[in-house]
Each structure stands twice: as structure tokens, then as C-alpha cells.
Enzyme design. Sequence first.
Site, mmCIF file in Angstrom:
data_model
loop_
_atom_site.group_PDB
_atom_site.id
_atom_site.type_symbol
_atom_site.label_atom_id
_atom_site.label_comp_id
_atom_site.label_asym_id
_atom_site.label_seq_id
_atom_site.Cartn_x
_atom_site.Cartn_y
_atom_site.Cartn_z
ATOM 1 N N HIS A 46 32.719 -42.571 87.929
ATOM 2 C CA HIS A 46 33.465 -43.519 88.235
ATOM 3 C C HIS A 46 34.070 -43.080 89.777
ATOM 4 O O HIS A 46 34.091 -43.860 90.638
ATOM 5 C CB HIS A 46 34.791 -43.847 87.205
ATOM 6 C CG HIS A 46 35.754 -44.533 87.719
ATOM 7 N ND1 HIS A 46 36.847 -44.030 88.244
ATOM 8 C CD2 HIS A 46 36.102 -46.074 87.524
ATOM 9 C CE1 HIS A 46 37.683 -45.292 88.625
ATOM 10 N NE2 HIS A 46 36.993 -46.278 88.157
ATOM 11 N N ARG A 85 6.632 -10.931 115.482
ATOM 12 C CA ARG A 85 7.896 -11.913 114.943
ATOM 13 C C ARG A 85 7.081 -12.806 113.892
ATOM 14 O O ARG A 85 5.995 -13.126 113.970
ATOM 15 C CB ARG A 85 8.232 -12.599 116.170
ATOM 16 C CG ARG A 85 9.071 -11.827 117.083
ATOM 17 C CD ARG A 85 9.612 -12.988 117.998
ATOM 18 N NE ARG A 85 10.689 -12.621 118.741
ATOM 19 C CZ ARG A 85 10.655 -12.060 119.806
ATOM 20 N NH1 ARG A 85 9.447 -11.880 120.882
ATOM 21 N NH2 ARG A 85 11.584 -11.765 120.620
ATOM 22 N N TYR A 96 15.189 -57.074 99.239
ATOM 23 C CA TYR A 96 16.421 -56.485 100.108
ATOM 24 C C TYR A 96 16.945 -55.145 99.185
ATOM 25 O O TYR A 96 16.422 -54.955 98.144
ATOM 26 C CB TYR A 96 17.512 -57.433 99.857
ATOM 27 C CG TYR A 96 18.173 -57.815 98.598
ATOM 28 C CD1 TYR A 96 19.137 -57.074 98.171
ATOM 29 C CD2 TYR A 96 17.533 -59.049 98.062
ATOM 30 C CE1 TYR A 96 19.655 -57.379 96.900
ATOM 31 C CE2 TYR A 96 17.972 -59.203 96.585
ATOM 32 C CZ TYR A 96 18.976 -58.412 96.003
ATOM 33 O OH TYR A 96 19.692 -58.913 95.019
ATOM 34 N N GLY A 128 16.354 -16.608 111.006
ATOM 35 C CA GLY A 128 16.667 -15.686 110.709
ATOM 36 C C GLY A 128 16.581 -15.193 109.249
ATOM 37 O O GLY A 128 16.942 -14.176 108.556
ATOM 38 N N SER A 181 17.565 -57.554 90.170
ATOM 39 C CA SER A 181 18.188 -56.560 90.966
ATOM 40 C C SER A 181 18.125 -55.436 90.097
ATOM 41 O O SER A 181 18.355 -55.101 88.901
ATOM 42 C CB SER A 181 19.565 -56.995 91.303
ATOM 43 O OG SER A 181 20.138 -55.962 92.030
ATOM 44 N N ARG A 205 10.849 -25.310 120.723
ATOM 45 C CA ARG A 205 10.486 -26.069 119.806
ATOM 46 C C ARG A 205 11.579 -27.430 119.694
ATOM 47 O O ARG A 205 12.722 -27.190 120.841
ATOM 48 C CB ARG A 205 10.761 -25.392 118.564
ATOM 49 C CG ARG A 205 12.525 -24.814 118.637
ATOM 50 C CD ARG A 205 12.512 -24.049 117.256
ATOM 51 N NE ARG A 205 13.853 -23.308 117.300
ATOM 52 C CZ ARG A 205 14.531 -22.208 116.630
ATOM 53 N NH1 ARG A 205 13.530 -21.747 115.582
ATOM 54 N NH2 ARG A 205 15.511 -21.816 116.769
ATOM 55 N N LYS A 250 6.367 -21.308 116.194
ATOM 56 C CA LYS A 250 6.487 -20.345 117.346
ATOM 57 C C LYS A 250 5.180 -20.107 117.791
ATOM 58 O O LYS A 250 4.787 -20.351 118.975
ATOM 59 C CB LYS A 250 6.866 -19.174 116.654
ATOM 60 C CG LYS A 250 7.552 -18.263 118.217
ATOM 61 C CD LYS A 250 7.660 -16.773 117.350
ATOM 62 C CE LYS A 250 9.292 -16.727 117.017
ATOM 63 N NZ LYS A 250 10.342 -16.389 117.799
ATOM 64 N N CYS A 292 20.126 -52.492 93.452
ATOM 65 C CA CYS A 292 21.628 -52.400 93.970
ATOM 66 C C CYS A 292 21.974 -51.104 93.159
ATOM 67 O O CYS A 292 23.437 -50.829 93.331
ATOM 68 C CB CYS A 292 22.401 -53.515 93.170
ATOM 69 S SG CYS A 292 22.256 -53.874 91.633
ATOM 70 N N MET A 342 13.396 -14.568 108.099
ATOM 71 C CA MET A 342 12.300 -13.600 107.828
ATOM 72 C C MET A 342 12.555 -12.652 109.038
ATOM 73 O O MET A 342 13.283 -12.654 109.965
ATOM 74 C CB MET A 342 11.082 -14.152 108.071
ATOM 75 C CG MET A 342 10.703 -15.222 106.681
ATOM 76 S SD MET A 342 9.215 -15.962 106.834
ATOM 77 C CE MET A 342 9.558 -17.199 108.074
#
Length: 893
Positions: A473, A101, A869, A110, A782, A357, A32, A849, A112
Amino acid sequence: MSVSSPAEQMVYSFGDGTADGHAGMKDVLGGKGANLAEMCTLGLPVPPGFTIPTTVCMDFLAKGTWPAGLEDAVSAAINQIEQIVGRRFGDADAPLLVSVRSGARASMPGMMDTVLNLGLNDDTVKALVDASGDERFAWDSYRRFIQMYSDVVLGIDHHMFEDTLEDLKEERGYFRDLEMEAEDWRDLVVRYRALVAEELDEPFPQNVHDQLWGAIRAVFKSWTNARAITYRTLHNIPDDWGTAVNVQAMVFGNLDDDSATGVAFTRDPNTGERLLYGEFLVNAQGEDVVSGIRTPQHLTKASREHAGAKRPAMEEVMPRAYGQLVDICTQLETHYCDMQDIEFTVEQDRLWMLQTRSGKRTAKAALKIAVDLVDEGLIDQDQAIMRVDPAALDQLLHPTLDEEAGKTPALKGLPAAPGAAAGIVVFSADEAERQARDGVKVILVRHETSPEDIHGMHAAEAILTARGGMTSHAAVVARGMGKPCIVGAGTLKIDLEEGRATVLDTVINAGDTITIDGASGSVYLGEMPTIEPELTGEFATLMGWADARRRMKVRTNAETERDAKTAIKFGAEGIGLCRTEHMFFETDRIIPMREMILANDEAGRRAALEKLLPMQRGDFLELFYEMAGLPVTIRLLDPPLHEFLPHSDADMQDVADAAGVSLDDVKSRAESLHELNPMLGHRGCRLAVTYPEIAEMQTQAIIEAAIWAAKESGKAVVPEIMVPLVGSGGELAFVKDIIDRTAAAVMKAHDAQIDYQVGTMIELPRAALMADEIADHAGFFSFGTNDLTQTVFGISRDDAGGFLNDYQRKGVIDRDPFVSLDQQGVGKMVAMAAEGGRATRPDIKLGICGEHGGDPSSITFCEELGLDYVSCSPYRVPIARLAAAQAVLSKQD
Ligand code: PEP
Ligand code: MG
């Protein structure tokens, strides 16, 4: 206009077109404060003020006293404001009033504290009456101040003030605040002051300087209030950042009907459309908008008409201020090169800017805004790529909950697979299938899932389990299927016999409707509206830009034709992991699979494998066709036994019938196979070492499918055969030998030649340590970071969910290591293995993977290691494409 030297600057002033700070100083001035300073220098109408930096906050919180020089600096800064506005702080004739503020580096909405109208006392309120000519306004402002200050600074609960107001209204026969006259507000002030005196044994502070220091102290201290601490934990905001305090001359949106207060976004934060979006309230102060006591009005006539609202829009009632607001929004966007979220006040038709902002936005809006800003010439493509949070793309790929439906969840679990779905509760897979066949939408609710539940998972809209973690699973399978899933909902108690579940006092019966939000882990009672995904043109545009920049390939984890199709649609460039055991989850396949696992001898096993061979070959053929010309990594069987053993007598009987043995035989064999730690048990390559015929069958199926696919499609298929759970070069050499011998025999029998590769998963610490030796036998590695995380941490993938939650809640760990790679620990193993592999075989292909292959920060880490990859579930492919591009761009910074 500095009031002290920069090195020790304790106060940063702004106003009248100049400022000590600028937008780049968020660390010191908070968001701010930094943007107020910036707006001032841009020449925008900002009430003058000053910011006390975050460093002072941390110093004050540590020592409990003000740093030397602060008091003088604040007095000097107040003096500057006085000169600009021509009023004096505490002056009985022309008093300066200020707001105090908070404002941290990251927005913490909201969390603080704030105090408005500071500087009012029994004398200055009279001056406010004279200056405004509005007694009602002046006394209302004073009572607001007493209430806010007493709550925030003096610690008197605001409800006591609200009750006092309600009592007075009741006594005088008013229903609404608006009916109150000036003398009513004045009487209320008297009562408020009496309340404070009674609560504190001392009067409400009349000295305006005491008021100011009290408010500054309270705002700094609000950095450590419980709400703020929780917010920081949830959003990974460090405790040592601190908040700044902004003291600013008050402007009044509640002065008269030519005054107002409002919030605006420079574009629609939901859709990204370029239009002014927001609301305002005539004759109101900021907290009235936030508290929602009055329904705000539209800013533009078009949006008012669209909503069918009657009360006029700002454009209609305050055309001058509105016009100025529109101009300022354009100016701010051009300056910040991004959509802005602003707060403003109109005081007697004069517009004042209180905040700007970068605005928070949905994924859909983020894409549109990023692409539009490139078209408008405000940012380049690289910047656009960096503007979109890859993880947020998930919102676009699955149905989502209609946020406006806002309801409290009945239950929370781990958000295992995103998407929202509603349906009736069923407690068994069979029931799920039955109901779904009749067109009923169902949610499958289980303690945990196993392969026996697959048909039910297929049939269900979503899955909810009481146990299990992010790689259980249920989680892995649901993610692969693209179904919403919540796991580890520990407070859910399921009573299968009674056909009901309970969460504390709430009973959920089979047949009740619930809604699941797999993205947040929330379960709601009843049906909540959902929104279908829409892959807009901007999505494709941004993805195209990302693809042009990324170095790593993005593959998918897929076993079925359907998954492969989905992944291709999302841009996958091959399959990085085909978990062959997942191909046996279907009901007609699980029986021969179990027959194979439970066979007493090689002959029994071979008989079962004969049944499995054509199924496997058919599956591979489908995958090879679907992925024509792209690499496909097929992993040899890796079934943690507990996921495949039958549990009920009926299931065991099915296996006995299929194998032509007795139920008792099956039972005793199942008992002998029972393992205490199945995740560390007879799985992975260990299975191939004891039962080479399994690897033989799979190799035969792969090579034959490759031969057929190549012949029919005319496109060469290069299967990559992957050996799981290897811990030594010896193990891999043993299995590779089986693969090579079988492949040679199959190719000879078919008189064909197939280029195939053999490689391995690196998913055990020993494999990472011995990677150089293992690479002697591997064409590729992998990284199986699910098992690697499990084994490096020494925690179970299936059971860790419960206590990892506590670890996160208590701040012992930042993130679940099964979700985001633990780069310091597990990552060190990955780095070591990559180095070891390359030392032996410089051109070794490296990929990942585990579930981390779809996690943006883990992907950045993979880019740093130079992996070739990443491979992830189909629905994460777009996320990985964008994250891989961002990883390259952030390396260039
Ligand atoms: C892994 O361990 O990371 C992996 C991909 O294999 P699975 O999850 O099947 O054990
Ligand atoms: Mg594994």
C-alpha cells in the site's frame, strides 16, 4: 604483430602505432585493453604493452594452470615492448618496468587488483637511480612496488607496510612523506624486505619473471575476490566473463615536477557542459589520485578560478602537455562519438594515455550530451535516444540528494518511490497532518500504511515503513503521489507507545530529523541537502524524438485531478487505471466506504452507496475534464478488505455513528469479514457478484459524469469500464450485464448516448488460461501484473519483500519480480492471454497497468508482444515514453 594464430591468440600486443586488437573486442580484451589497442592505432601516445584475454582468465581459473603456449607468447610480447622502449626486462643497466592491471568487459572500478613498477629489484633499482638521476624517486618507487606486490600477490596486509612507514617517520621526526630523503626511502625498503621475509619465511622475489607471473596470476584470481563477486551481483555482471590482464611499460608521473598523473572527462559528467573536467597531481603516481592522500589540482585555469583554488592548474604549469591533452580529448570524442573518461600520465612533460572509456554521467548530463552530440553531427537522433537510460530520468523528476554530502546511511530498506526529502519523524498520520499544518516538514514512519494513513501520507514529505514490499500500500500510494518512500526496512523496530524507533543501537525519537533517499532506499540521520529537479530544454527535445519513434501509447495510473495534471505535464496520453477504491482514502470518505463494506444487508449497503455516489460522480467529472478527449479507464472497486476495515475502537465508533448501528454490531461484522488471505479474498469482481448494487452505483456515476462532461466540454468522453480480478468468462459476463443494464437505464433517464467500453484486468492465472473465452465479453484487456506476479509465483505482495531480498542477495533471482516483469514465467502468461484474446477478438485493445508498466525492460517485453499501451504512475510517464521508443529501435537492430 600477432605472436600466435588468431584462433588461439593468447596475447594481444599494442604499441608504436599498431595493435592486434581494437575497441570492438571488449569481450576478449576487456574495456581497458580494447581501448588501449584502439588508441594505439589512432596514433595516440600509449605506452606499449600487451593484453592477455579474458578467455585465458576463465581457463586458468578453471584448471589452475597456464594454457599451453601462454608463456612463450608472453615472452615474445615482452620482447616487443623491450624493442620499442629500448630497455630490457630485468636488465641491470636499462631495465624495463611494467604495470600489470586488470580490465573486465564492464567497468568494475577498484574491484580487482593492479601492480605498478614491476621489474624492480635490488639491482634494477640502482639502474633507476642512474637513469633518473633521482635517488629519492628510485627508492620510493621500489618501496611502493614491494608494498603493492606484497599486498596483491603475496597476501601481506598493506597496513603492516603503512605502520612500518609511520614508525620510520616518527623515529626520524617527519610529519609528511614529502620530508623523507632518499636514504630514508632506502632504509624503508630494507625494513619492507625484512617484513616480507619474516611474514613469508622467504625473501621478496628478485627474479622479474617470477614477479610478472605472480602478478598475472593474482590479477586473474582477483576476479573471484569477495568485492568483485559482490559488485557483479549488484550490477548483473555474469561470473563467466572473466578479466583480462594488461601489461604495459611504466611511465612515471612521479619522476619530477615536470611529471604528473591525472583523470579527465571530456565533458562535465554532472551537467554535460562541453569543457574539460578533471584533476591532476604533479609528481605523483595513479594511486595517489585514487587514494586521496593529496588534494589534486584543477586541469583548467577557468575551473581553478571558479573554485577559488590557489595552486596552479595544469593549463598553467604544463601548457604543452595540456594543449596535447585537449587535442586528444577532441580526437577521442570524435572517434568514439561519446563523452570519454580518460586517465593520463605526464612523464617529464611528455603526455601518455593510459585509459579511455565512455564516461559515467548523471541523467541531466546524459540528456545534454546526447542532444549536443546530435547538434554536433556526431550521432543521429536514434543513437541519442538509445544513449539515455530511461530509469535514470527518475533523477530529474524528483528532488535528489546532493551526492557530495556523502554520509553513511543509518538504515536501508526497499527503494519504493524515488526522491529525497528531509523532515522530522512522526509515528502517526494525525501527527503528520498536525505538524504539517504548522508548516513543519515531516517523515511518516509506520510499520506499514493503510488507507487510514492517507491524510498523513499527503501531509508528509516522505514515507518510511518497516514492513511491506514494492507493491505494498505505502509503495503504490506514495509512488502515485510522487513522494519518496522506503518500505520493508526490516531492521527498523518501531515502538509506537514510546514514540521511538531503533535501528540496532541507534534510537530515533519522534521529532528527530532524518533524510530519506527513496531512489536508493537509504535513511540518514539528520538533514542532508537536496537538489530540486529541473526539466531542461534537452529533456523536451529528446522526449520529442522518442515520441516520434514509439508505437505504444503511454497512459497513467491516476485517481486524482492532481495526479492527472502531473501525468499530462509529463506527456500521458490517457488514464490506463483509475483505482476507484483509492478515491475513498480521504478521511471524510473512508467512513461511508466502511459503512458500505460493513453493512449487514442490501438496504444498509444501498444507504451507504447513496452517500458515495455523488462523491464518485464528482471525481470522475474532474478526471474527464482533465483528460478531455483522451481515454480514461475506470476500474470497478477492488478493495483488499484488510486495507479498508477499521482497526481501532474509535474508527469503528465513527462507522457505527454514521450507519446508525451499535459499536458491537460493527465489531462483530468486522470480525466476520476478517480474512486470512485478503489478497486472495473477497475483492475484485467477486464483490460485484455478491453485491451487484456496488457495480450499479459505480456505473451510474461513470455514465452520468461522462454525460455531463461531454455536454459541458463539447468533447466526447469514452469511458472504459474495467472489471478487476476476473477468472472466467462467466464472471465477466455477469458483471458486464450489470454494467450494460445500468448504463442503458442511466442514458435513458438522461436522454443521452455515451459510447463506453467494458473490459477486464487479466491478473489471475486462470484469466490468462481462459483469455479466449473472456474476450467474448471484453473490449479490452489490461494486464494487472502486480496480482498476476503474486498469483503465478504464489507469493504475497505484502509479505514477500523480506525473503525476496534474501533471494536476490543469494543470487536465486536476479531482480524483484514485482519490480521487473518475470518474462519467462509471468510473461508467458501475458503472452498466452494476448494470443487468446486476439484469437477471439482480433482488434482487442491490450495494455498493462501493473507497476511493470513503468519498468523499462518490462516495457521492451510489452513492445515485443505488440501491446497497444503501457500505463504507469505519473512520475514514470517520461521513463515509459523513452523506454517504449528504445524498444522499437532495438527491434530494428
Ligand atoms: C495489478 O494487480 O497489477 C493492478 C494494477 O491492480 P492492483 O495493484 O490495484 O491490484
Ligand atoms: Mg490487481
